[in-house]
Scaffold this motif. Structure first.
Motif, PDB file in Angstrom:
ATOM      1  N   ASP A  67       8.038 -28.544  33.308  1.00 54.89           N
ATOM      2  CA  ASP A  67       9.185 -29.155  32.615  1.00 54.89           C
ATOM      3  C   ASP A  67      10.331 -28.182  32.415  1.00 54.89           C
ATOM      4  N   GLN A  68      10.195 -26.953  32.837  1.00 52.49           N
ATOM      5  CA  GLN A  68      11.203 -25.905  32.697  1.00 52.49           C
ATOM      6  C   GLN A  68      11.662 -25.755  31.243  1.00 52.49           C
ATOM      7  N   GLU A 125       0.962 -23.317  26.885  1.00 55.45           N
ATOM      8  CA  GLU A 125       1.563 -23.571  25.580  1.00 55.45           C
ATOM      9  C   GLU A 125       2.624 -22.521  25.292  1.00 55.45           C
ATOM     10  N   ILE A 126       3.698 -22.944  24.661  1.00 50.91           N
ATOM     11  CA  ILE A 126       4.718 -21.998  24.189  1.00 50.91           C
ATOM     12  C   ILE A 126       4.368 -21.658  22.739  1.00 50.91           C
ATOM     13  N   LEU A 127       3.973 -20.430  22.511  1.00 50.61           N
ATOM     14  CA  LEU A 127       3.528 -20.022  21.174  1.00 50.61           C
ATOM     15  C   LEU A 127       4.687 -19.715  20.248  1.00 50.61           C
ATOM     16  N   MET A 141      13.573 -18.618  39.026  1.00 46.73           N
ATOM     17  CA  MET A 141      13.052 -19.524  40.047  1.00 46.73           C
ATOM     18  C   MET A 141      12.870 -20.925  39.482  1.00 46.73           C
ATOM     19  N   ALA A 142      12.874 -21.911  40.359  1.00 49.27           N
ATOM     20  CA  ALA A 142      12.699 -23.298  39.939  1.00 49.27           C
ATOM     21  C   ALA A 142      11.233 -23.554  39.596  1.00 49.27           C
ATOM     22  N   LYS A 143      10.981 -24.053  38.385  1.00 51.92           N
ATOM     23  CA  LYS A 143       9.645 -24.403  37.892  1.00 51.92           C
ATOM     24  C   LYS A 143       8.674 -23.227  37.909  1.00 51.92           C
TER      25      LYS A 143
END
Length: 117
Positions: free
Chosen positions: A85-86, A112-114, A52-54
Motif C-alpha cells: 500500500d506504500q 506492521e508499522i510500529l 522504489m515502487a512498492k
C-alpha cells in the motif's frame, strides 16, 4: 500375514481432498502473517529509503557479543521489503516478516508499522 503387508505397501497413497486448503492465494503479492505469535525470522528496523515502487529499504540493527573482548558490538544490515500500500515513509520503525522470494533481493514483506515518523 506377509501378503497383507506387501499389499499395503503396493497400494497407492491417496490424499483426501477435504484436507487440502482451498482458500490459499496462488498469485499476487504475499500477505503478512495474521497469527498472534510472530513467525520465525521477523525483524524490526527503520525505513531508510522509499525510492522504489512498492519496496522499502529497512535498516535492521542488532547487537552481538564479541567473545574475545566480551563487549557488545552493533551490526546493521539492510533488507528490501515489499510494501503493497506504500504506507511507509522515511524514518518509520517497521516489523518485516519473511515470505517467498519476490525478486533477486526482496524476500520480506512489511508486516506492521510500529512507529510513524
Amino acid at each position: 500375514m506377509l501378503a497383507l503387508r506387501r499389499a499395503a505397501c503396493i497400494r497407492p497413497q491417496v490424499r483426501c481432498l477435504a484436507t487440502t486448503p482451498t482458500n490459499q492465494k496462488r498469485w499476487g503479492p504475499p500477505t503478512p502473517p495474521t497469527t498472534t505469535n510472530l513467525p520465525r525470522g521477523c525483524l524490526v528496523g527503520s525505513v531508510v529509503s522509499t525510492a522504489m515502487a512498492k519496496t522499502v529499504n529497512v535498516d535492521v540493527t542488532r547487537t552481538k557479543i564479541v567473545p574475545k573482548y566480551r563487549k557488545a558490538r552493533r551490526y546493521s544490515r539492510r533488507f528490501l521489503a515489499h510494501d503493497e500500500d506504500q504506507e511507509c515513509s522515511l524514518g518509520d520503525v517497521v516489523r518485516i516478516a519473511p515470505c517467498r522470494p519476490l525478486s533477486r533481493r526482496k524476500h520480506f514483506v512489511v508486516q506492521e508499522i510500529l512507529k510513524k515518523n
